[in-house]
Design a protein around this motif. Structure first.
Motif, PDB file in Angstrom:
ATOM      1  N   SER A 456      34.626  41.921  44.405  1.00 57.98           N
ATOM      2  CA  SER A 456      35.162  43.219  43.967  1.00 57.98           C
ATOM      3  C   SER A 456      36.219  43.737  44.935  1.00 57.98           C
ATOM      4  CB  SER A 456      34.042  44.254  43.853  1.00 57.98           C
ATOM      5  OG  SER A 456      33.133  43.875  42.862  1.00 57.98           O
ATOM      6  N   ARG A 463      37.377  42.843  39.976  1.00 64.19           N
ATOM      7  CA  ARG A 463      37.083  44.277  40.123  1.00 64.19           C
ATOM      8  C   ARG A 463      37.168  44.985  38.772  1.00 64.19           C
ATOM      9  NH1 ARG A 463      39.850  45.063  44.343  1.00 64.19           N
ATOM     10  NH2 ARG A 463      41.818  45.816  43.497  1.00 64.19           N
ATOM     11  N   VAL A 466      33.973  44.485  36.847  1.00 68.25           N
ATOM     12  CA  VAL A 466      32.929  45.385  37.340  1.00 68.25           C
ATOM     13  C   VAL A 466      33.123  46.797  36.780  1.00 68.25           C
ATOM     14  CG1 VAL A 466      31.918  46.462  39.388  1.00 68.25           C
ATOM     15  CG2 VAL A 466      32.533  44.036  39.451  1.00 68.25           C
TER      16      VAL A 466
END
Length: 475
Positions: A456, A463, A466
């Motif tokens: 991340s 990222r 996520v």
């Protein structure tokens, strides 16, 4: 034959041992050493100022009788307080120990006539300046077994708690570690055990404390250079209940001092009860030597209450508050608030308050409004199955593929994300998460969480995965 300090003290010990409990003798007299005998004054060495104060407070009469038998009416007792100085206190003490034995130790000599001086006890729960020798339990009497209803979700923990309350320190459940998610009754059960022990064994010293407060007291003891007093205070407790023990995570000094206190209590047959929001295997940054001790006794998990238990909790709460509620509303609440007991009781209180303040009957419409309001502002808990479905749909694969043994990069990453979000959004243990996501172990889940954190921060595309999944799971 001339008397020596050792011979006089050994004779005193023989008399004292015959007149007090073996536990008290072991705790308060075995650590004492005879140092010298001068002009009818016996000097004895004790490990801290707290130790000396406790002897003066509780055993001065028997000390006087024993010493008078040996040395006559003019006998005097001198305490030499000798304690470790690991924190570099520069304050001078009256050195009474030969230089060859000093090393990093300090001593202080206290000339004490054989009468009760009632010194102030160093109790970390007492406000400075206010004399109070009694150790208050800090227990809430409202948190008792009567109000802790039994169900499938808590049967093991509650039964173990009752066994400990019947025979503190005398069962194999020592320590008793109660763990589970937020609002499931860990604190309530810890208090209930303590309250029951106080009822059955009023002579026992029972103490409840949060790990956070324990840490604050320890830091304060280090600042004031009375760490040994702090340790000795906790070593006299018969039943120690520490709430949220996982909060010792990363606090090396507090863990070290708790390790020594735990060992002393356990070795002396005292009962230790701990609560935590996670199982020992899932605790991070807790020393291995402590974790191994947490596993010595029984670890009992509190799970989410099932429907029948939720109904019983609601009815019990209404009964205690003297409120009547139609059966269909009770069932509605039990069906719609499933996350934890605290939320369930909060909704009942809100419902009663609205009804009372607005002088309205409790109706299903009012209940629906309260529940919608209440649950809307409460973080909803998602299941591991739901997380796997959301992640699988996002990456356009089925759940079986996500759980498979394949090492293809995009599938591995999807599986790791599912584990990451399961840890973030559920109260399941790492072992439970691994078991439900492809029969993996807790170490695999831990590795997955670390991998997601690392990617991340270094991979822009990852990222975005996520962030997108996080939004989908919190809608």
């Amino acid at each position: 034959m001339s008397k020596t300090a050792e011979s006089v003290w050994n004779n005193c010990l023989a008399f004292i041992e015959d007149n007090i409990s073996s536990q008290a003798y072991k705790t308060w007299f075995e650590p004492i050493k005879a140092v010298k005998l001068t002009d009818n004054a016996l000097s004895i060495q004790v490990p801290s100022k707290f130790f000396y104060e406790w002897l003066e407070e509780h055993y001065v009469k028997i000390l006087k009788v024993a010493l008078t038998k040996e040395l006559g009416a003019t006998a005097k007792l001198v305490y030499i307080i000798r304690m470790e100085n690991t924190y570099g206190n520069k304050q001078p003490f009256t050195e009474k120990i030969p230089s060859a034995n000093r090393s990093n130790l300090q001593s202080q000599e206290v000339d004490v006539p054989l009468k009760n001086k009632s010194p102030e006890l160093k109790n970390p729960f007492v406000i400075p300046g206010i004399r109070n020798v009694k150790i208050e339990s800090q227990l809430n009497p409202n948190y008792n077994f009567e109000s802790f209803l039994e169900g499938e979700s808590n049967r093991l923990a509650r039964s173990a708690g009752l066994a400990v309350a019947n025979k503190p320190g005398g069962t194999s459940f020592n320590p008793l570690l109660i763990f589970g998610g937020v609002g499931l009754g860990k604190t309530h059960l810890g208090h209930a055990i303590g309250v029951d022990i106080k009822d059955k064994y009023p002579e026992k010293t029972v103490l409840y404390i949060s790990a956070e407060k324990f840490t604050q007291q320890y830091i304060e003891s280090v600042k004031k250079n009375n760490r040994n007093d702090f340790i000795h205070f906790y070593q006299i407790i018969d039943v120690l209940i520490v709430d949220d023990i996982q909060l010792l995570s990363g606090k090396a000094g507090t863990q070290d001092v708790f390790f020594h206190i735990f060992n002393h209590l356990h070795q002396n047959g005292k009962q230790v009860i701990l609560t935590s929001d996670k199982a020992p295997v899932d605790m991070i940054d807790i020393e291995q030597r402590l974790l191994s001790r947490f596993k010595w006794g029984l670890s009992a998990e509190l799970n989410h209450p099932d429907y029948d238990t939720r109904v019983a909790i609601i009815k019990n709460k209404l009964y205690r508050d003297g409120v009547e509620m139609p059966e269909d509303i009770v069932e509605f609440l039990a069906n719609n608030i499933k996350t934890n007991i605290r939320e369930l009781e909060g909704a009942i209180i809100s419902l009663i308050a609205h009804s009372s303040f607005n002088k309205k009957e409790i109706t299903i419409d009012l209940a629906r409004k309260i529940v919608d309001n209440y649950v809307k502002h409460t973080k909803r808990e998602v299941s591991i199955d739901y997380i796997q479905k959301v992640v699988s749909d996002y990456f356009q694969m089925d759940v079986d593929t996500l759980q498979s043994k394949t090492r293809k990069r995009h599938i591995v990453q999807a599986r790791q994300l599912a584990m990451f979000f399961a840890k973030k959004f559920t109260k399941a243990s790492l072992a439970s998460i691994g078991s439900q996501i492809g029969q993996r172990d807790h170490a695999t889940v831990l590795h997955a969480c670390k991998t997601v954190d690392n990617l991340s921060s270094t991979d822009k595309q990852f990222r975005k995965y996520v962030e997108d999944l996080s939004k989908k799971l919190t809608l």
